[in-house]
Design an enzyme around this catalytic site. Structure first.
Site, PDB file in Angstrom:
ATOM      1  N   CYS A 219      31.209  47.634  33.027  1.00 44.61           N
ATOM      2  CA  CYS A 219      30.926  46.628  33.830  1.00 44.61           C
ATOM      3  C   CYS A 219      30.838  46.784  35.491  1.00 44.61           C
ATOM      4  CB  CYS A 219      32.117  45.421  33.525  1.00 44.61           C
ATOM      5  SG  CYS A 219      31.959  44.928  31.826  1.00 44.61           S
TER       6      CYS A 219
ATOM      7  N   THR B 188      25.614  39.540  31.607  1.00 46.60           N
ATOM      8  CA  THR B 188      25.450  39.290  32.946  1.00 46.60           C
ATOM      9  C   THR B 188      23.989  39.835  33.374  1.00 46.60           C
ATOM     10  OG1 THR B 188      27.801  40.273  32.963  1.00 46.60           O
ATOM     11  CG2 THR B 188      26.290  40.620  35.047  1.00 46.60           C
TER      12      THR B 188
ATOM     13  N   ARG C 181      38.178  40.997  29.807  1.00 46.73           N
ATOM     14  CA  ARG C 181      38.481  42.324  30.161  1.00 46.73           C
ATOM     15  C   ARG C 181      38.518  42.855  28.666  1.00 46.73           C
ATOM     16  NH1 ARG C 181      43.954  40.853  33.174  1.00 46.73           N
ATOM     17  NH2 ARG C 181      43.563  39.346  31.674  1.00 46.73           N
TER      18      ARG C 181
ATOM     19  N   LYS D  42      29.181  35.492  39.002  1.00 44.17           N
ATOM     20  CA  LYS D  42      29.527  36.718  37.981  1.00 44.17           C
ATOM     21  C   LYS D  42      29.419  38.184  38.859  1.00 44.17           C
ATOM     22  CE  LYS D  42      30.459  39.209  34.538  1.00 44.17           C
ATOM     23  NZ  LYS D  42      31.820  39.450  33.913  1.00 44.17           N
TER      24      LYS D  42
HETATM   25  C1  UGA Z   1      36.059  43.834  34.215  1.00 43.82           C
HETATM   26  C2  UGA Z   1      36.684  42.500  34.697  1.00 43.82           C
HETATM   27  O1  UGA Z   1      37.892  42.742  35.041  1.00 43.82           O
HETATM   28  C3  UGA Z   1      36.312  41.383  33.826  1.00 43.82           C
HETATM   29  O2  UGA Z   1      36.986  40.130  34.545  1.00 43.82           O
HETATM   30  C4  UGA Z   1      34.823  41.164  33.577  1.00 43.82           C
HETATM   31  O3  UGA Z   1      34.587  39.865  32.979  1.00 43.82           O
HETATM   32  C5  UGA Z   1      34.489  42.436  33.044  1.00 43.82           C
HETATM   33  O4  UGA Z   1      34.698  43.576  33.829  1.00 43.82           O
HETATM   34  C6  UGA Z   1      32.921  42.272  32.734  1.00 43.82           C
HETATM   35  O5  UGA Z   1      32.382  42.000  33.732  1.00 43.82           O
HETATM   36  O6  UGA Z   1      32.380  42.104  31.708  1.00 43.82           O
HETATM   37  P1  UGA Z   1      36.873  45.427  32.358  1.00 43.82           P
HETATM   38  O7  UGA Z   1      35.832  46.362  32.526  1.00 43.82           O
HETATM   39  O8  UGA Z   1      37.023  45.381  30.850  1.00 43.82           O
HETATM   40  O9  UGA Z   1      36.648  44.121  32.910  1.00 43.82           O
HETATM   41  O10 UGA Z   1      38.198  46.374  32.780  1.00 43.82           O
HETATM   42  P2  UGA Z   1      39.118  46.236  33.914  1.00 43.82           P
HETATM   43  O11 UGA Z   1      40.547  45.858  33.385  1.00 43.82           O
HETATM   44  O12 UGA Z   1      38.683  44.972  34.900  1.00 43.82           O
HETATM   45  O13 UGA Z   1      39.352  47.647  34.622  1.00 43.82           O
HETATM   46  C7  UGA Z   1      37.829  48.161  35.192  1.00 43.82           C
HETATM   47  C8  UGA Z   1      38.241  49.451  35.772  1.00 43.82           C
HETATM   48  O14 UGA Z   1      39.038  49.199  37.084  1.00 43.82           O
HETATM   49  C9  UGA Z   1      39.094  50.399  35.078  1.00 43.82           C
HETATM   50  O15 UGA Z   1      38.393  51.449  35.017  1.00 43.82           O
HETATM   51  C10 UGA Z   1      40.403  50.438  35.493  1.00 43.82           C
HETATM   52  O16 UGA Z   1      41.144  51.565  35.581  1.00 43.82           O
HETATM   53  C11 UGA Z   1      40.055  50.065  36.991  1.00 43.82           C
HETATM   54  N1  UGA Z   1      41.147  49.429  37.884  1.00 43.82           N
HETATM   55  C12 UGA Z   1      41.442  48.074  37.566  1.00 43.82           C
HETATM   56  C13 UGA Z   1      41.818  50.200  38.726  1.00 43.82           C
HETATM   57  O17 UGA Z   1      41.574  51.326  39.076  1.00 43.82           O
HETATM   58  N2  UGA Z   1      42.858  49.576  39.417  1.00 43.82           N
HETATM   59  C14 UGA Z   1      43.280  48.293  39.183  1.00 43.82           C
HETATM   60  O18 UGA Z   1      44.112  47.779  39.772  1.00 43.82           O
HETATM   61  C15 UGA Z   1      42.319  47.470  38.115  1.00 43.82           C
END
Ligand code: UGA
Length: 458
Positions: free
Chosen positions: A279, A121, A148, A223
């Site tokens: 991320c 990114t 993710r 992105k």
């Molecule tokens: C995130 C994006 O979802 C991916 O699409 C992206 O490719 C990635 O970043 C990146 O840029 O590399 P990730 O960081 O692995 O992926 O995790 P997520 O599952 O998206 O969760 C991110 C954060 O948001 C976590 O701390 C999670 O607890 C929080 N979250 C997520 C919430 O508080 N509520 C939600 O409804 C969803």
């Protein structure tokens, strides 16, 4: 059939390794280049460098077409495409640190790889800069990743879309061929990473995973826009949850009601302690910075970041409101990883929560099914760590649920209550059922659900 491409993947992190494994499984010869010798040696022995579901099995399955090295000459010799997936961590000022990317590009400039694909990114404009560094005769494509953590391989093998930014028709052609099996979903699913049912059915009806073609700058911005929007959803729903708490509404019910509007949708709307990980925090700050540098004040995004920061501390404030002074009280953190399914602690809310509890004089205990070993190296040594959550809660004054691991939902909460000194559970992830917890005799509050704080009494 066309001979399989030889591809070099630079960086054996979540994105690089998932990409390397996926391409090897789909038939490419893949070399993985990483500067971290210990990581490379581990990979040669078949050891995943981090926890990710299905990674160990996939590394073994793809082993015949995967080679690991720290030597650029070995990695690039005879390779047609280089995919750069090195880290772009945040600097204290908030922009992306491109040091590792530029190192990789300088090295690449000394070898003869005709197409360099940037998957890391990176701020808008970086791909143009890469073209200048690599010089004429080398094409550059921007190919951001949307995986993710915790589902890295499955997201890579079964993507919702593939984004390719480029300026030459032949570059689109090369990447369309490379990713062809992903677009067509023509490969056999892995027993440990089954193809999602909806995708399987859609493919049977002739569906193809969209490969979106854009210019370099649009791919770079897309992105950031995707992550900024998802982060905005989280801060938005957390603010509604905070309002729900103040007025006695239930955020889960509110989400159910609004999520049925197809313009809104129910996904990615879980109220909690805010987003963490490697991320969203980094990319939101980097986009705000990028906008500012371009002379634009991205007010909405600044607020998203601010709301997210405040959300972490609310749990500590609630604990203090319920327990009185935290000084001398024992508080247990259930979960440390930034989300379930990973041992990653980068920007995990648990770290700041533990620090703040200590600063207010609490005794802090912590447990996590996967991240404990890593946590011991990072956490203040005053934090006591436990493998067994039931041991952690013995004689404690409050439990803060920080990461929604399924293990914590499945805990014997009646037994937990017998062990606690005071039956207080503050659920930072709405992982537990408020009614069931109250029936067990707990003083319980989730985020935007359960009783109002003013009604909670010990
Ligand atoms: C995130 C994006 O979802 C991916 O699409 C992206 O490719 C990635 O970043 C990146 O840029 O590399 P990730 O960081 O692995 O992926 O995790 P997520 O599952 O998206 O969760 C991110 C954060 O948001 C976590 O701390 C999670 O607890 C929080 N979250 C997520 C919430 O508080 N509520 C939600 O409804 C969803």
């Amino acid at each position: 059939m066309e001979k399989a491409k030889t591809v070099t993947v630079v960086g054996a992190g979540y994105v690089g390794l998932s990409t390397a494994v996926a391409l090897a499984l789909l038939g490419s010869e893949v070399r993985v280049l990483d500067t971290n010798a210990a990581r490379v040696e581990g990979l040669k022995r078949g050891e995943p460098p981090f926890y990710e579901p299905g990674l160990a099995e996939s590394l073994a399955e793809a082993a015949p077409r995967l080679r690991y090295t720290t030597d650029p000459a070995e990695a690039y010799d005879g390779s047609e495409v280089a995919i750069v997936a090195v880290g772009t961590p945040p600097t204290p000022a908030g922009h992306a640190d491109l040091r590792y990317l530029y190192q990789a590009l300088e090295t690449l400039a000394q070898h003869r790889v005709g197409l360099v694909v940037i998957k890391s990114t990176v701020p808008v404009g970086t791909n143009q800069e890469a073209k200048r560094i690599l010089g004429p005769g080398v094409a550059v494509a921007s190919n951001p990743e949307f995986l993710r953590q915790g589902q890295a391989l499955s997201d890579t093998l079964y993507p919702e879309r593939i984004l390719v930014g480029a300026e030459e028709e032949w570059v689109f052609g090369v990447l369309e061929r490379l990713y062809g099996p992903l677009v067509e979903q023509s490969f056999e699913e892995l027993p440990w990473l089954p193809r999602p049912k909806a995708l399987r059915e859609a493919v049977a009806r002739g569906y193809r995973v969209p490969l979106v073609r854009t210019g370099l700058e649009s791919a770079e911005l897309a992105k950031y826009a995707a992550n900024a929007f998802l982060a905005t959803r989280i801060s938005f729903i957390n603010e509604i949850a905070n309002v729900a708490e103040a007025v006695g509404a239930d955020i889960e019910e509110v989400v159910q009601a609004i999520g049925l509007d197809p313009r809104i949708g129910p996904h990615f709307f879980k109220a909690g302690l805010g987003y963490g990980g490697s991320c969203f925090p980094k990319d939101t700050r980097a986009l705000a910075y990028l906008a500012k540098r371009g002379g634009y004040d991205f007010k909405l995004l600044r607020a998203v970041i601010e709301v997210n920061q405040a959300q972490r501390y609310r749990l500590v404030e609630k604990a203090e409101a319920v327990l009185g002074r935290l000084n001398g009280q024992t508080v247990v953190l259930l979960g440390l990883a930034f989300k379930p399914g990973t041992d990653d602690l980068r920007e995990a809310p648990s770290l700041e929560i533990a620090e703040e509890l200590l600063a207010r004089g609490a005794r802090v205990r912590a447990t996590d099914p996967k991240a404990l070993e890593l946590a011991k190296q990072i956490l203040d040594p005053r934090v006591e760590t436990f493998t067994d959550p039931l041991e952690a809660v013995e004689g404690a004054d409050a439990v803060l649920l920080v990461t929604e691991w399924p293990e914590y939902r499945a805990l014997d909460w009646a037994e937990v209550k017998r062990r606690l000194r005071r039956a207080v559970v503050l659920d930072g992830r709405n992982a537990l059922d408020p009614r069931a917890m109250e029936a067990l005799g707990y003083v319980y509050q989730g985020i935007g659900r359960g009783r109002k704080l003013s009604e909670l009494a010990l």
